[in-house]
Scaffold this motif. Structure first.
Motif, mmCIF file in Angstrom:
data_model
loop_
_atom_site.group_PDB
_atom_site.id
_atom_site.type_symbol
_atom_site.label_atom_id
_atom_site.label_comp_id
_atom_site.label_asym_id
_atom_site.label_seq_id
_atom_site.Cartn_x
_atom_site.Cartn_y
_atom_site.Cartn_z
ATOM 1 N N PRO A 226 39.458 37.635 34.871
ATOM 2 C CA PRO A 226 39.622 38.408 33.636
ATOM 3 C C PRO A 226 39.054 37.638 32.443
ATOM 4 N N ASP A 227 38.680 38.385 31.400
ATOM 5 C CA ASP A 227 37.990 37.771 30.252
ATOM 6 C C ASP A 227 38.732 36.576 29.660
ATOM 7 N N SER A 230 37.970 33.494 31.794
ATOM 8 C CA SER A 230 36.596 33.237 32.219
ATOM 9 C C SER A 230 36.001 32.103 31.385
ATOM 10 N N SER A 245 31.225 41.601 29.054
ATOM 11 C CA SER A 245 32.251 40.739 29.644
ATOM 12 C C SER A 245 32.587 41.208 31.062
ATOM 13 N N ASN A 246 33.259 40.332 31.824
ATOM 14 C CA ASN A 246 33.659 40.666 33.198
ATOM 15 C C ASN A 246 34.496 41.944 33.241
ATOM 16 N N ASP A 247 35.459 42.032 32.315
ATOM 17 C CA ASP A 247 36.367 43.194 32.332
ATOM 18 C C ASP A 247 35.635 44.487 31.958
ATOM 19 N N GLU A 248 34.696 44.391 31.035
ATOM 20 C CA GLU A 248 33.915 45.589 30.665
ATOM 21 C C GLU A 248 33.132 46.108 31.866
ATOM 22 N N ARG A 250 33.693 45.497 35.038
ATOM 23 C CA ARG A 250 34.618 45.953 36.096
ATOM 24 C C ARG A 250 35.058 47.391 35.805
ATOM 25 N N GLN A 251 35.388 47.656 34.533
ATOM 26 C CA GLN A 251 35.816 49.003 34.144
ATOM 27 C C GLN A 251 34.685 50.019 34.372
ATOM 28 N N TRP A 289 44.697 38.056 41.970
ATOM 29 C CA TRP A 289 43.813 36.936 41.626
ATOM 30 C C TRP A 289 44.090 35.708 42.474
#
Ligand SMILES: [Fe+2]
Ligand SMILES: [Fe+2]
Length: 349
Positions: A226-227, A230, A245-248, A250-251, A289
């Motif tokens: 998660p951001d 990271s 970002s990773n979360d963006e 992933r979504q 995680w």
């Protein structure tokens, strides 16, 4: 995109006042300012341009990890080449696995422009000092896994990699353009394979569902932690290596997959999956995680097997590398002496 095909002399490290030891502190400040301005202006940084050491190190780490993932990623699917259910499926799968080898080669080539050798990177992979994506440590238990990997794993890879086509480092960005075109074919072949299974018998539909159940969560982990956890994200975004970002990402992937799963007639193994009207996105459940950390640490179901096979493949391929080097040396020394024999050979033909 503003590709800069030739490095601007003003941004090169070896300026007229440069010395063998490199630029002095004042010159370095000026180089840093030019680098920052180039990144801000969406120009590409090219191999001969000056760049901060940390930028170079970040790129080497990321590109190497990406290259290793392509090469190790050949194994789970190659496992099914000899058991593909038809000649057509076998031809598609072989082409896909060969593409992944090609992706690895483009990426090792891109890393080499940063001053590291392929041998050095492979040594680090084989000794466990550099990582590859956690996803490739899961087993492929049935033929449907080939479909689930194409749809979900290659699908996640595309979501991650399309923004990398605009990465600030030229050779990486250009490698990604070609790779993304091929990944798109990989995703489609996986989707089409699953579609054939879901339109088949009850047993085939169950096999497809089981594969999606096993690959869904590990695919979401492919986007990284998660951001807020990271370590490298913020700086990579400042440098425009990363764009989201990773979360963006992933979504974005979840939002793409939900309607596709529906079209396939498959469910995604997440009871918390629901449309959030306010956000305009699909909400999804918590990711395990701890599983991700364990797999990264080397404790996934196939870590040992995957690395052992990679080392064996490297050793078994030594003769090919030696032959290629001998061939190149022969050419460098004037090439094979064909001039005297070639006309005779032609006249006999
Ligand atoms: Fe690939
Ligand atoms: Fe792929």
């Amino acid at each position: 995109m503003t590709p800069v095909t030739t490095p601007s002399p003003s941004r090169r490290a070896e300026g007229p006042s440069g010395t063998a030891e490199g630029p002095g502190p004042e010159e370095e400040q000026a180089l840093q300012a030019r680098f920052d301005a180039a990144v801000a202006a969406e120009e590409r940084i090219e191999p001969r341009d000056w760049m901060p050491d940390a930028y170079r190190a970040t790129l080497v780490r990321q590109i190497a990890q990406h290259a290793h993932s392509e090469i190790i990623g050949m194994q789970p699917e190659a496992n099914w080449i000899t058991r593909a259910p038809s000649l057509r499926r076998k031809a598609i799968l072989m082409a896909k696995v060969q593409d992944e080898a090609g992706h690895g080669l483009y990426l090792y080539g891109a890393a080499e422009t940063l001053g590291v050798s392929r041998q050095e990177l492979l040594d680090k992979l084989h000794e466990g000092r550099q990582k590859y994506s956690s996803i490739f440590n899961y087993p492929t238990l049935t033929w449907a896994d080939v479909g689930a990997i194409g749809w979900l794993v290659d699908g996640a890879a595309i979501t991650n990699q399309v923004p990398l086509c605009r990465c600030s480092y030229g050779p990486y960005a250009r490698a990604m353009v070609r790779i993304c075109k091929e990944e798109s074919f990989h995703q489609r072949q996986g989707y089409e394979l699953l579609l054939a299974l879901t339109r088949g018998t009850d047993a085939q539909r169950a096999m497809a569902q089981d594969a999606v159940d096993r690959w869904w969560w590990p695919s979401l982990m492919m986007f990284g932690p998660p951001d807020d956890e990271s370590a490298h994200s913020a700086r990579s975004m400042e440098w425009k290596i990363k764009r989201h970002s990773n979360d963006e990402l992933r979504q974005r992937f979840v939002d793409i997959c939900v309607p596709q799963a529906e079209a396939l007639g498959l469910s995604l193994p997440d009871p918390d999956l629901r449309w959030n009207e306010e956000r305009g996105h699909w909400d999804f459940g918590a990711i395990d995680w701890e599983e991700f950390r364990q797999v990264l640490k080397g404790n996934g179901p196939c870590n040992e097997q995957r690395l052992a096979r990679r080392r064996a493949a490297h050793e078994n391929g030594a003769w090919v590398r030696e032959a290629a080097a001998a061939h190149a040396a022969k050419h460098a020394a004037g090439g094979p002496r064909r001039s005297a024999t070639a006309p005779a050979a032609r006249s006999r033909a």
